[in-house]
Motif scaffolding. Structure first.
Motif: not given
Length: 205
Positions: A69-73, A107-114, A120-125, A195-196
């Protein structure tokens, strides 16, 4: 290099987003970072609404010969989809008004992370799927909830930096940032929900 919260003016906003007057830091290599503290109004209500109303999903990926699982929603509001809170709609329009002369588009889209907790985290990218791999662009991030650290490092090595994103704060990565830098939200020992919302132009992921 470490950004400290007291370097930036802050203040609670009421109604729509306040005037955009971010502090810009030149990162080198054509990349820059804008920060404005406590910019998003109604941050408490935005947080509660996002937790409750966004159709969050768990995504999975292959890692070391197994599926994890990716460690965030996650959830992304695509072009034409109504955002879950009017403050976010107002924020997207204000960001477009401010940055369109420099960006050349809105700006046209809105990506949400919980990020449910410190695990929960996001790796280098870098956001290099689509036009971000070849063209200068911007990613505008609004954060609500517990503070978390956004870390950045130059691709290929060099001095890293970080900025703490607090409740209602705005951070914009611009110029060559997605091509010349990587960013991450590291795990921490303890944190509450955060949340971002990442506003992006068309065809930037």
């Amino acid at each position: 290099m470490q950004f400290q919260a007291d370097l930036f003016e802050s203040g609670l906003q009421t109604g729509g987003p306040g005037p955009l007057a971010p502090d810009r830091t030149d990162l080198g290599r054509g990349a820059w970072l804008d920060v404005q503290r406590a910019w998003l109004p109604d941050a408490d209500d935005v947080l509660a609404t996002l937790v409750r109303d966004v159709p969050w999903r768990i995504e999975r990926r292959e890692m070391y010969d197994r599926i994890v699982d990716i460690p965030r929603l996650l959830y992304t509001y695509m072009i034409g989809e109504e955002l879950p809170h009017p403050a976010l709609t107002a924020a997207r329009e204000a960001l477009g008004d401010h940055y369109e002369p420099e960006l050349g588009e809105r700006f046209r889209t809105a990506g949400c992370c919980y990020y449910r907790d410190g695990r929960d985290s996001v790796a280098w990218h870098g956001d290099t799927i689509g036009r971000g791999s070849t063209h200068d662009t911007m990613v505008a991030i609004v954060s609500v909830g517990d503070p978390r650290r956004l870390a950045l490092r130059p691709r290929g090595g060099g001095e890293s930096l970080s900025v703490e994103m607090g409740h209602g704060d705005l951070v914009v990565m611009g110029g060559t940032c997605q091509r010349t830098f990587e960013h991450a939200v590291p795990k921490v020992a303890s944190a509450g929900p955060r949340l971002s919302v990442q506003f992006r132009p068309f065809n930037v992921f």
